[in-house]
Design an enzyme around this catalytic site. Structure first.
Site, mmCIF file in Angstrom:
data_model
loop_
_atom_site.group_PDB
_atom_site.id
_atom_site.type_symbol
_atom_site.label_atom_id
_atom_site.label_comp_id
_atom_site.label_asym_id
_atom_site.label_seq_id
_atom_site.Cartn_x
_atom_site.Cartn_y
_atom_site.Cartn_z
ATOM 1 N N GLY A 47 30.177 25.343 71.924
ATOM 2 C CA GLY A 47 31.552 25.124 72.339
ATOM 3 C C GLY A 47 32.422 26.320 72.026
ATOM 4 N N CYS A 48 33.703 26.082 71.886
ATOM 5 C CA CYS A 48 34.656 27.151 71.602
ATOM 6 C C CYS A 48 34.293 27.876 70.312
ATOM 7 C CB CYS A 48 36.063 26.557 71.498
ATOM 8 S SG CYS A 48 37.301 27.728 70.923
#
Length: 215
Positions: A47-48
């Protein structure tokens, strides 16, 4: 991705909340290296990369973290280009650590139980695309074996309600992201995205593994 919005409170992500205090399984047995051993490196995607970096920089034994891109070519390792989802890259964090303090497997334990949800395919939170996939980029056969055995162990124990979708592939290159993305969480603690998604993961790390947490 990384929308700016206000929240009234910091919330623990649902997947992390369900695991806290549940006795998350330990990784395959692995001895700490002798004191003074050469630093080691792990490259993880989930993810981020802002939140991933924020979590791992608070782990004892981690000496440096860098956000960047892995899985694609050097010429496309640029934030806006990677954001198209067409480069093969994943937002990743390079973790430099002291193997006499923390093992590779212990880093993976935090990766699976705190830093992201390994059961969501090509998305985390409200970030969607292959650039947000869950992937372990191993540097050698030892890392590959530990990662694959741990995933098999967690799936067999049905730790999660769904199968783990984390990919395990050889690291072909890690490319540092632009400077304004480095330690973004530290520089922007009141950003809505950081407050809602990332700070709760750090709080979860501190609460769940206090012996591994550093300020």
């Amino acid at each position: 991705m990384k929308l700016n919005f206000l929240v009234s409170s910091i919330m623990i992500p649902a997947f992390a909340l369900s695991l806290m205090g549940a006795g998350f399984p330990d990784p395959p047995a692995e001895q700490l290296a002798p004191a003074g051993a050469k630093k080691a490196t792990a490259v993880l995607a989930g993810g981020c990369y802002w939140g991933m970096q924020g979590v791992f920089e608070h782990v004892k034994g981690v000496t440096d973290t860098t956000v960047g891109f892995s899985g694609g070519e050097k010429k496309t390792a640029e934030y806006e280009t990677v954001g198209t989802g067409k480069t093969g890259h994943a937002e990743s964090v390079e973790i430099v650590y002291d193997p006499s303090v923390v093992t590779y497997g212990q880093l993976l334990k935090i990766y699976f139980s705190i830093a992201h949800d390994p059961t969501t395919l090509n998305y985390q939170h409200n970030d969607v695309g292959t650039q947000y996939r869950s992937e372990i980029f191993y540097a050698d056969d030892r890392q590959k074996t530990i990662a694959e055995e741990y995933i098999q162990q967690l799936n067999a124990a049905k730790v999660f309600h769904k199968p783990i979708v984390t990919k395990v592939e050889a690291l072909k290159g890690f490319y540092r992201a632009e400077e304004d993305h480095q330690h973004y969480l530290d520089h922007n603690p009141t950003d809505g995205y950081i407050m809602y998604f990332d700070l709760p993961m750090i709080a979860s790390l501190k609460k769940t593994y206090p012996e591994m947490y550093k300020k």
